[in-house]
Design a protein around this motif. Structure first.
Motif, mmCIF file in Angstrom:
data_model
loop_
_atom_site.group_PDB
_atom_site.id
_atom_site.type_symbol
_atom_site.label_atom_id
_atom_site.label_comp_id
_atom_site.label_asym_id
_atom_site.label_seq_id
_atom_site.Cartn_x
_atom_site.Cartn_y
_atom_site.Cartn_z
ATOM 1 N N GLN A 107 0.822 -1.213 0.000
ATOM 2 C CA GLN A 107 0.000 0.000 0.000
ATOM 3 C C GLN A 107 0.858 1.268 0.000
ATOM 4 N N ALA A 108 1.986 1.254 0.725
ATOM 5 C CA ALA A 108 2.768 2.475 0.925
ATOM 6 C C ALA A 108 3.864 2.676 -0.123
ATOM 7 N N PHE A 109 4.315 1.578 -0.752
ATOM 8 C CA PHE A 109 5.461 1.687 -1.658
ATOM 9 C C PHE A 109 5.134 0.993 -2.979
ATOM 10 N N ASP A 110 5.467 1.649 -4.086
ATOM 11 C CA ASP A 110 5.194 1.042 -5.385
ATOM 12 C C ASP A 110 6.257 -0.017 -5.690
ATOM 13 N N PRO A 111 5.963 -0.965 -6.588
ATOM 14 C CA PRO A 111 6.879 -2.072 -6.875
ATOM 15 C C PRO A 111 8.257 -1.618 -7.334
ATOM 16 N N LEU A 112 8.326 -0.531 -8.104
ATOM 17 C CA LEU A 112 9.615 -0.053 -8.600
ATOM 18 C C LEU A 112 10.494 0.426 -7.454
ATOM 19 N N THR A 113 9.885 1.091 -6.470
ATOM 20 C CA THR A 113 10.639 1.541 -5.301
ATOM 21 C C THR A 113 11.183 0.358 -4.523
ATOM 22 N N LEU A 114 10.367 -0.668 -4.355
ATOM 23 C CA LEU A 114 10.805 -1.851 -3.613
ATOM 24 C C LEU A 114 11.974 -2.543 -4.308
ATOM 25 N N GLN A 115 12.030 -2.482 -5.647
ATOM 26 C CA GLN A 115 13.123 -3.106 -6.384
ATOM 27 C C GLN A 115 14.452 -2.406 -6.134
ATOM 28 N N LEU A 116 14.401 -1.168 -5.662
ATOM 29 C CA LEU A 116 15.637 -0.417 -5.399
ATOM 30 C C LEU A 116 16.301 -0.838 -4.096
ATOM 31 N N PHE A 117 15.602 -1.652 -3.297
ATOM 32 C CA PHE A 117 16.135 -2.086 -2.009
ATOM 33 C C PHE A 117 16.011 -3.607 -1.889
ATOM 34 N N PRO A 118 16.740 -4.354 -2.716
ATOM 35 C CA PRO A 118 16.585 -5.812 -2.740
ATOM 36 C C PRO A 118 17.063 -6.500 -1.468
ATOM 37 N N GLY A 119 17.788 -5.783 -0.621
ATOM 38 C CA GLY A 119 18.296 -6.398 0.602
ATOM 39 C C GLY A 119 17.325 -6.376 1.758
ATOM 40 N N ILE A 120 16.157 -5.728 1.591
ATOM 41 C CA ILE A 120 15.168 -5.657 2.665
ATOM 42 C C ILE A 120 13.972 -6.520 2.287
#
Length: 337
Positions: free
Chosen positions: A62-75
């Protein structure tokens, strides 16, 4: 006038948990606001505690779009702590973007602003490269190997999954696995960060400190690069702001400088200490581009000057590929490289 015959609004605790688990992810997320939900009642606190993993998963989408999440693969985003970390990192990137114009144009530490053009080369396309390097620093920060404390040095353990590396060696392994384009971005953020801190940072990284002794200055800047690789972008931001917020970053840098001599010694057992992160980075880029270790900075500029990096700031997918360690092809070389 209120309808006195209307049924009373049920208290929050009487709503079924399933309904709350549907409502909570729809509330705009910030770590502070989400923590405040615990204070509403014991019922809310218990609900948030019991369903942390599932709520964190729903809040993530809900809070973060998929592209943003791809920028932090370690979390992995399986806890409220992970959500807060991601939120803080995005805020740091926004703060850095807001400061970028002042960083590249202002004369650090003087009243005469907008006259220092020493950092003008960071304007334009290289701001996006700096962002890519910053994201790679975050990925390194996340690479600590499960089961080993972050402060542990060079201790490996065996588990059902095999050998678990200490955090330092886990970072060495990640660096060795990255392709040349990612390594170039990672080296760039170190080079650029040191040059920025030479203008805007405190002593001893500021250029005014011991400026006549090039050997000492080189050691300080080398220590700064190692700290950034080991501790992440927070150190850079801390050295930029200093004061109460950044004093810890200066302490980390000073500790790294003080420990440089100890790095040259073996462990008490006689075992050699692992390579430093910065030496591993230079060695990896040297190996993957076929140049000498003394030529890696020049090779970095050759890679980053390519036309494929021209639209990096507009192509989130390319940014994600660099951070994930996928080779980025295409583009061409510019004249002079």
């Amino acid at each position: 006038m209120a309808n006195l015959n209307a049924p009373p609004t049920p208290p929050p605790a009487t709503l079924p948990p399933e309904l709350w688990l549907t409502i909570l992810p729809l509330i705009p997320y910030t770590p502070t606001q989400f923590s405040a939900l615990r204070l509403i009642s014991h019922h809310h606190n218990d609900l948030l505690t019991l369903h942390e993993k599932s709520l964190a998963s729903h809040l993530k989408t809900q809070a973060f779009d998929p592209l943003t999440l791809q920028l932090f693969p370690g979390i992995s985003i399986s806890s409220y702590t992970h959500l807060a970390t991601l939120h803080t990192r995005l805020q740091t990137l926004q703060d850095l973007k807001a400061k970028w114009s002042a960083i590249t144009t202002a004369a650090g530490g003087t009243a005469n602003t907008n006259t220092n053009r020493e950092l003008a080369w960071l304007e334009g396309r290289y701001e996006a490269v700096f962002t890519a390097g910053t994201l790679l620093l975050y990925r390194l920060q996340d690479t600590t190997s499960a089961g080993i404390a972050a402060g542990t040095h060079h201790i490996h353990s065996n588990s059902a999954e095999g050998t678990v590396l200490c955090p330092h060696c886990a970072k060495l392994s990640l660096i060795a696995s990255l392709p040349a384009s990612s390594l170039a971005c990672l080296l760039f953020v170190l080079v650029a960060a040191v040059k920025i801190l030479r203008v805007h940072g405190p002593d001893p990284i500021n250029a005014r400190w011991c400026k006549e002794d090039l050997e000492i200055r080189s050691e300080v800047e080398l220590a700064c690069e190692e700290v950034l690789l080991g501790r992440g972008p927070g150190v850079f931001m801390g050295l930029l702001v200093l004061g109460e917020e950044g004093g810890w970053a200066l302490s980390v840098l000073q500790a790294e400088i003080a420990g440089m001599g100890d790095r040259q010694q073996t462990f008490a057992s006689g075992q050699s200490k692992p390579a430093t992160l910065i030496s591993a980075l230079r060695a990896a880029l040297s190996e993957k581009t076929g140049c000498g270790k003394g030529q890696v900075v020049g090779r970095m500029w050759e890679i980053l000057s390519g036309t494929k990096f021209d639209r990096l700031g507009e192509e989130g997918e390319m940014m994600g590929r660099l951070v994930r360690g996928e080779e980025v092809g295409g583009g061409g070389k510019r004249m002079g490289f």
